[in-house]
Design an enzyme around this catalytic site. Sequence first.
Site, short mmCIF file in Angstrom:
data_model
loop_
_atom_site.label_atom_id
_atom_site.label_comp_id
_atom_site.label_asym_id
_atom_site.label_seq_id
_atom_site.Cartn_x
_atom_site.Cartn_y
_atom_site.Cartn_z
N ASP A 69 0.85 -1.20 0.00
CA ASP A 69 0.00 0.00 0.00
C ASP A 69 0.88 1.26 0.00
OD1 ASP A 69 0.94 -0.54 2.61
OD2 ASP A 69 -0.80 0.37 3.57
N HIS A 98 9.52 -0.21 8.42
CA HIS A 98 8.74 -1.43 8.71
C HIS A 98 8.77 -2.43 7.55
CE1 HIS A 98 6.79 0.40 12.24
NE2 HIS A 98 6.62 1.48 11.51
#
Length: 313
Positions: A10, A240
């Site tokens: 995303d 991340h």
Amino acid sequence: MSHSIIFDTDPGVDDAQAIAIALRHPEIELLGMTTTYGNVDIETATHNALLLSELAERDIPVAQGAAGPMVKPRHPAPAHIHGANGLGNIELPGVKGVKDPRSAAQFIVDTVNERPGEVTLVAVGPVGNLAAALQLDPDLTGKVRQVVIMGGSIREGGNVTPVAEANMFNDPHAAQRVLTADWPLTLVGLDVTHRCVLSQAHMARIEAGQGALGKVLAGSYAFYRDFYREFLGIDGCCPHDSCALAWLLRPDLFTTAPGHLTVVTEGMAEGQTIFAPEGRGFIVDRWSQTPLVEVCLEVDGDAVVEWIADTLG
Ligand code: BDR
Ligand code: CA
């Protein structure tokens, strides 16, 4: 060992850096990207995946997927973290390429079935596309080589709620299906991603090494870094999504444990990942009935951010 991967994403500032690694690392064969809403709406996610691939002068299939969660209403995109355009609100060139005509889930099913036993799914956003692929082909579980998910938290607590990590919180129903499927899954969660802090000096190396792509990565990083400084008091950013690829390529830098996962789907704790270590008895066995998977618990964070900067520098 080389890895043939589908990258489900995303993008997103930290997604963009991970995409750059997937595009550049010599031991990764990037078979395609599948997009999901999450950090941005689905059209923006697809645009950014196509753009990043073009900036790297690669022609990678991009298949568009979930526009929202399976059950609950969609939360607004976190524009204060990733920018309204997902890449720190920097000015972006247009894209020439077009998306693959298939849905993300169909792309995953087709690609895995063309190469059974060979394809690794790496997912770094809400996992609705993986849940939909499992719905299309339940036998997928026996045909993938590996599944690596950036998401969840074992002991670290949450980042968007006191107990939930963003990707799990955004679609807990999908996460429950994906994390409890009987496939060889590793969860790369906040326990390790919070130990990795990418500094401005690392980013300068990446910018110098990546040409036009580096400019976009560095520009978007500056916006993301402001968020970390203002809200978390950290000088630098947690990469991340790159950590999922670091786990795949450098598992020696991580400590993992086997056990069983469950995702809370309703109520105050929605999106929480519950981990029952293998062999540990509890008052009843309800937490230990899902298939055995692997979770990351510790990491050499300095070595991971060096690996990222070396890979892209
Ligand atoms: C995850 O949430 C997203 O904002 C990031 O891209 C990452 O995938 C971290 O919780
Ligand atoms: Ca992401």
